[in-house]
Design an enzyme around this catalytic site. Structure first.
Site, PDB file in Angstrom:
ATOM      1  N   ASN A   1       0.807  -1.227   0.000  1.00 17.67           N
ATOM      2  CA  ASN A   1       0.000   0.000   0.000  1.00 17.67           C
ATOM      3  C   ASN A   1       0.834   1.267   0.000  1.00 17.67           C
ATOM      4  O   ASN A   1       0.511   2.242  -0.690  1.00 17.67           O
ATOM      5  CB  ASN A   1      -0.976  -0.005   1.194  1.00 17.67           C
ATOM      6  CG  ASN A   1      -0.261  -0.036   2.519  1.00 17.67           C
ATOM      7  OD1 ASN A   1       0.743  -0.723   2.699  1.00 17.67           O
ATOM      8  ND2 ASN A   1      -0.780   0.711   3.486  1.00 17.67           N
TER       9      ASN A   1
ATOM     10  N   GLU B   1       8.077   2.474  14.722  1.00 17.84           N
ATOM     11  CA  GLU B   1       8.930   2.938  13.642  1.00 17.84           C
ATOM     12  C   GLU B   1       8.942   4.465  13.690  1.00 17.84           C
ATOM     13  O   GLU B   1       8.073   5.091  14.286  1.00 17.84           O
ATOM     14  CB  GLU B   1       8.426   2.423  12.294  1.00 17.84           C
ATOM     15  CG  GLU B   1       8.498   0.902  12.211  1.00 17.84           C
ATOM     16  CD  GLU B   1       8.125   0.324  10.876  1.00 17.84           C
ATOM     17  OE1 GLU B   1       8.976  -0.326  10.262  1.00 17.84           O
ATOM     18  OE2 GLU B   1       6.959   0.505  10.460  1.00 17.84           O
TER      19      GLU B   1
ATOM     20  N   GLU C   1       3.716  -3.963  12.666  1.00 10.88           N
ATOM     21  CA  GLU C   1       2.630  -2.986  12.466  1.00 10.88           C
ATOM     22  C   GLU C   1       1.559  -3.704  11.664  1.00 10.88           C
ATOM     23  O   GLU C   1       1.749  -4.036  10.497  1.00 10.88           O
ATOM     24  CB  GLU C   1       3.148  -1.738  11.738  1.00 10.88           C
ATOM     25  CG  GLU C   1       2.175  -0.570  11.790  1.00 10.88           C
ATOM     26  CD  GLU C   1       1.169  -0.595  10.660  1.00 10.88           C
ATOM     27  OE1 GLU C   1       0.033  -1.112  10.885  1.00 10.88           O
ATOM     28  OE2 GLU C   1       1.497  -0.121   9.570  1.00 10.88           O
TER      29      GLU C   1
ATOM     30  N   CYS D   1      -2.953   2.164   6.497  1.00 12.62           N
ATOM     31  CA  CYS D   1      -3.186   1.586   7.821  1.00 12.62           C
ATOM     32  C   CYS D   1      -3.875   2.569   8.758  1.00 12.62           C
ATOM     33  O   CYS D   1      -4.739   2.187   9.545  1.00 12.62           O
ATOM     34  CB  CYS D   1      -1.873   1.116   8.428  1.00 12.62           C
ATOM     35  SG  CYS D   1      -1.091  -0.225   7.506  1.00 12.62           S
TER      36      CYS D   1
END
Length: 470
Positions: free
Chosen positions: A146, A451, A244, A278
């Site tokens: 994505n 992150e 994640e 996300c």
């Protein structure tokens, strides 16, 4: 294109290849090797050989390589963005921003390279205690389709700055831009083997990386089921793990919010990248007193979105990336038609491509099961609530906890949203943005670790304590 292993471009050991298809046209735009266990082993071996010399370099010297790469990426933005559109489907403007964002991440970590730190403590009983932060070794990064360029930067930047070497596996549908950037790293002077980019199916190549005994850390971005498998598998060899795993991000619109700004934020936060982000707005909870007006404004914003090939002028939303994603979105909408009203969209346009109209749904009950799951595409449910208590309870009523936002002019409400919403990142009067300075990650089932920011550097190192008596 071929894989980057040990500074060289190589085919898969098996000789097999995979096609990369343009999701807007269904045309083949490239082929890459379909790697497996042997290729993963070769990449890990190359990274292992490169580790000690790279880790021994002064951190500032490592940062200089990242900065030179960022310069080359910015010079090649137009070419890289066009490649990203062709393989991923997003509009050219979004692809351009993503490529520039990758360069920004490298620049950020290049700047941090001069400030890597440890600790020093003097004690009478034990002498001097020094705590160093040492790189882990060979790290594996597994990235989704994505946001393939940006997320690659989130993994490469801190890993290499901290002195690690890396084997990166892009998603099978979006490897081309990442491979092109790998070439720019070499041109910028990155030593052979420090960054290796391998392509192939997750069930073979990805599995080989996660199980390899030399790999010391796995950073994975993807869906929950695969993330759980990664965690369970990595635990067998005591690897460090960052996960994640997506989200079902709520957006709360209070009755004192600027409704025009909130509606624009909801449309942008949901339909950016065709809803395949996300931290996209996945569900809106709006106070009943202003729900009608908010829906009117949101319908207007949604209807103004032009859908088409990302390279066409004026297009604001491209296709979904793949057939499976399109099928899931069609199923989601069909499953709620009996209990909800589709205000806008709700169908697939005729013709080629994995397109689906930007879709608004209203009328779902606040406890509808579909609101608790991640919907990865251009569908946005708008749900009425009576007050902030109900909104927060509904927002938290899911296993996910990646992002959330609250829209209000009341400082007290904003503070409560920041405190009580169960998410790794909470926005106030905005949604979606995540600059490299911001630690990014989730709570609950949305994952572990972070992150971005200096926090990511820490997760690519481990402490080593030295006790020195003179």
């Amino acid at each position: 294109m071929k894989m980057l292993i040990g500074g060289e471009w190589k085919a898969a050991a098996s000789g097999r290849e995979m096609e990369v298809v343009n999701p807007a046209t269904w045309e083949t735009v490239g082929t890459v090797p379909s790697g497996g266990h042997e290729d993963a082993g070769a990449a890990v071996d190359a990274a292992g050989e490169a580790f000690a010399p790279w880790a021994d370099l002064p951190p500032v010297e490592r940062g200089k390589v990242l900065f030179r790469t960022a310069v080359l990426v910015r010079e090649e933005t137009e070419r890289l963005a066009a490649t990203l559109v062709a393989e991923q489907g997003k509009p050219l403007r979004e692809a351009t921003d993503e490529v520039r964002g990758f360069a920004h991440v490298l620049e950020y970590y290049a700047g941090l390279s001069s400030s890597l730190y440890g600790e020093s403590i003097n004690t009478k009983a034990y002498g001097r205690i020094i705590v160093e932060r040492r790189p882990l070794g060979v790290c594996a990064g597994i990235i989704p389709w994505n946001m393939p360029v940006m997320i690659a930067g989130w993994k490469i930047g801190p890993a290499l700055t901290a002195g690690n070497t890396m084997v990166l596996k892009p998603a099978s549908t979006t490897p081309l831009t990442t491979l092109a950037i790998g070439d720019l790293f070499l041109k910028a002077g990155l030593p052979a083997g420090v960054l290796n980019i391998v392509t192939g199916p997750g069930e073979t190549l990805g599995e080989a990386l996660v199980t390899h005994p030399v790999v010391r850390k796995v950073s994975f971005t993807g869906e929950i089921g695969t993330g759980r498998h990664v965690a369970e598998t990595a635990a067998q060899t005591m690897k460090h793990v960052t996960l994640e795993l997506g989200g079902s991000d709520p957006m709360i619109v209070c009755d004192d919010a600027d409704l025009a700004v909130a509606a624009a934020g909801a449309a942008g936060g949901r339909f950016y990248n065709c809803g395949q982000t996300c931290t996209a707005v996945k569900r809106v909870y709006v106070f009943s007193d202003v729900a009608d007006r908010f829906r009117e404004l949101l319908v207007e914003k949604t209807r103004a979105i032009t859908v088409g090939d990302g390279m066409e002028k004026g297009v604001r939303m491209g296709p979904l990336n793949n057939a499976a994603g399109l099928e899931r979105i069609e199923t989601v909408v069909e499953d709620v038609r009996d209990e909800a009203e589709v205000l806008v969209g709700g169908k697939r346009p005729e013709g080629k491509g994995f397109f689906y109209e930007p879709t608004l749904i209203t009328g779902l009950p606040v406890d509808a099961p579909s609101l608790r799951e991640e919907v990865f595409g251009p569908v946005l449910p708008v749900v009425e609530v009576e007050d902030l208590d109900e909104a927060v309870a509904a927002a938290n009523g899911t296993r996910y906890g990646l992002g959330a936002s609250i829209w209000t002019k009341d400082l007290g409400r904003a503070e409560r949203g920041c405190r009580d919403l169960e998410a790794g990142i909470v926005w106030v009067n905005q949604h979606l943005k995540a600059p490299p300075e911001t630690p990014f990650g989730g709570v609950k089932w949305s994952g572990t670790g972070r992150e971005n920011g200096p926090h990511a550097l820490e997760r690519y190192t481990e402490e080593k304590a030295l006790l020195i008596r003179s």
